[in-house]
Design an enzyme around this catalytic site. Sequence first.
Site, PDB file in Angstrom:
ATOM      1  N   LEU A  15      -5.320  72.684  28.943  1.00  0.00           N
ATOM      2  CA  LEU A  15      -5.427  74.050  29.465  1.00  0.00           C
ATOM      3  C   LEU A  15      -6.761  74.186  30.180  1.00  0.00           C
ATOM      4  CD1 LEU A  15      -3.997  76.227  26.598  1.00  0.00           C
ATOM      5  CD2 LEU A  15      -2.867  75.169  28.550  1.00  0.00           C
ATOM      6  N   LEU A  54     -26.834  74.149  19.567  1.00  0.00           N
ATOM      7  CA  LEU A  54     -25.740  74.585  18.686  1.00  0.00           C
ATOM      8  C   LEU A  54     -24.444  73.830  19.009  1.00  0.00           C
ATOM      9  CD1 LEU A  54     -25.490  76.458  16.348  1.00  0.00           C
ATOM     10  CD2 LEU A  54     -24.878  78.325  17.885  1.00  0.00           C
TER      11      LEU A  54
HETATM   12  C1  LIG Z   1     -11.221  76.398  36.408  1.00  0.00           C
HETATM   13  C2  LIG Z   1     -10.656  75.938  37.734  1.00  0.00           C
HETATM   14  C3  LIG Z   1     -10.949  76.459  39.005  1.00  0.00           C
HETATM   15  C4  LIG Z   1     -11.867  77.571  39.324  1.00  0.00           C
HETATM   16  O1  LIG Z   1     -12.940  77.650  38.728  1.00  0.00           O
HETATM   17  C5  LIG Z   1     -11.435  78.555  40.342  1.00  0.00           C
HETATM   18  N1  LIG Z   1     -10.196  78.601  40.899  1.00  0.00           N
HETATM   19  C6  LIG Z   1     -10.213  79.663  41.759  1.00  0.00           C
HETATM   20  C7  LIG Z   1     -11.469  80.262  41.739  1.00  0.00           C
HETATM   21  N2  LIG Z   1     -12.206  79.528  40.843  1.00  0.00           N
HETATM   22  C8  LIG Z   1     -13.621  79.832  40.532  1.00  0.00           C
HETATM   23  O2  LIG Z   1     -10.268  75.810  39.970  1.00  0.00           O
HETATM   24  C9  LIG Z   1      -9.533  74.830  39.340  1.00  0.00           C
HETATM   25  C10 LIG Z   1      -8.664  73.875  39.892  1.00  0.00           C
HETATM   26  C11 LIG Z   1      -8.019  72.983  39.031  1.00  0.00           C
HETATM   27  C12 LIG Z   1      -8.218  73.042  37.624  1.00  0.00           C
HETATM   28  C13 LIG Z   1      -9.088  74.006  37.093  1.00  0.00           C
HETATM   29  O3  LIG Z   1      -9.345  74.136  35.746  1.00  0.00           O
HETATM   30  C14 LIG Z   1      -8.687  73.226  34.855  1.00  0.00           C
HETATM   31  C15 LIG Z   1      -9.126  73.592  33.457  1.00  0.00           C
HETATM   32  C16 LIG Z   1      -8.915  75.079  33.238  1.00  0.00           C
HETATM   33  N3  LIG Z   1      -9.419  75.464  31.926  1.00  0.00           N
HETATM   34  C17 LIG Z   1      -8.995  76.837  31.598  1.00  0.00           C
HETATM   35  C18 LIG Z   1      -9.483  77.240  30.239  1.00  0.00           C
HETATM   36  C19 LIG Z   1      -9.182  76.477  29.129  1.00  0.00           C
HETATM   37  C20 LIG Z   1      -9.672  76.865  27.888  1.00  0.00           C
HETATM   38  C21 LIG Z   1     -10.436  78.022  27.799  1.00  0.00           C
HETATM   39  N4  LIG Z   1     -10.693  78.761  28.899  1.00  0.00           N
HETATM   40  C22 LIG Z   1     -10.254  78.372  30.095  1.00  0.00           C
HETATM   41  C23 LIG Z   1      -9.750  74.894  37.953  1.00  0.00           C
END
Ligand SMILES: Cc1c(C(=O)c2nccn2C)oc2cccc(OCCCNCc3cccnc3)c12
Length: 403
Positions: free
Chosen positions: A403, A127
């Site tokens: 984001l 999908l």
């Molecule tokens: C995700 C993420 C995590 C983790 O998974 C995490 N940190 C602490 C515990 N955990 C499990 O750590 C990062 C460090 C830098 C950038 C990041 O992510 C950059 C992108 C983030 N996207 C967020 C988003 C965007 C759109 C829709 N939903 C979520 C993350």
Amino acid sequence: EGPIDALKTPADIPENPYPLLKDFEWVTMDLDDADEIKDVYELLHENYVEDSSEIFRFKYTKEFFNWGLKPPGWKKQWHVGVRVKETNRLVAFIAGIPLDLELRGKGIRSVEINFICVHKKLRNKRLAPVLIKEITRRVNREDIWQAFYTAGVVLPSPVSVCRYTHRPLNWEKLYDVGFSALQPNETIESMTKLYEVPTKTQTPGLRKAEFKDLEQIYELYDVFHNRYEMVQRFSKDEIAHWLLGAVDPEEAKKNQQVIHTYVVEDSTGKITDFFSFYLLPFSILKNPKHESLNVAYLFYYASSVGVGKSRKDKENQSLLKERLQQLVNDALIICKGLDIDVFNALTSQDNTLFLEDLKFGLGDGYLNYYLFNWRTSQITGGINEATKQLDPEAGSGVGVVML
Ligand SMILES: Cc1c(C(=O)c2nccn2C)oc2cccc(OCCCNCc3cccnc3)c12
């Protein structure tokens, strides 16, 4: 450098939606409708996966979607949903928002694709590729032919790759939920002490950004970002939205629970620096003691210290290093005050200048950056390709923060 596919016009693009499995139908979400935002919120809250350990799941808020999915120039038809015909249940979503990308000085009108999500029960039905084809069709119909997206997985030809880094603020809670572990010669006390931060910020003139700062933030962002190879160019309205929460000051107040921006004002009233971070908590699944993890993500920043200087200028680099360390240290202090448990950053922008000294740990996640229908040479992501360790000398050419 340039488009890969043969040049087309919107007239070459089918006006009918891409074929879909028979029990499903395409829908255009109306994110001005509270019920529709709720549908997207519930779909992603239950089915969006970011961390492999399955302990955490993003804890979305309406404000996060209001802010993340409705920037200036947003289009309803780029918020694409898939519903089950019979039950009207939302089972998949993908979003596009307008993006003025600049790659080594060349402007590329494109879209940023994010929030792609397929219901857990519909995985491995191919999908996701259909969602991508349909949003590509809807974007092409608007005469846009390039798209920018990131993914944790490696797909054909990333433009760059950056590494996740984490700065613990509440080490004991990270330990309790299984995110951090104790090494043999460490104790909870020694780790708590190691990550302690002051209670008061240290930069003179630091304060929350206000609408009166908009013009100066806009100017400073623009000149500072000339230092990166891949940057997002913003209109003044887009700076208001992404850094102050919304174009309209009243609307902005709600979104300022998500996006936090601070400026440094010198004695003459000049804004010499700003930094920002956004909040997106995790729900913690199956933990007796904690039900959520408060997380801040470093977003955009700029400093007059780096303006008009080449990154090869060693003297300026060390001045910028000092300046960013002080600014991001204040961001940590502010976040500790907001009861944030961990402050996340990537190895993009000039982050490698301060990550080590401010005690960010390298995570086991990577973020790959992709540009659809644009051939380009690779951009450094702040890490050494072979060792995956920080590459402070090289820094990163990635100035875009998604984001
Ligand atoms: C995700 C993420 C995590 C983790 O998974 C995490 N940190 C602490 C515990 N955990 C499990 O750590 C990062 C460090 C830098 C950038 C990041 O992510 C950059 C992108 C983030 N996207 C967020 C988003 C965007 C759109 C829709 N939903 C979520 C993350």
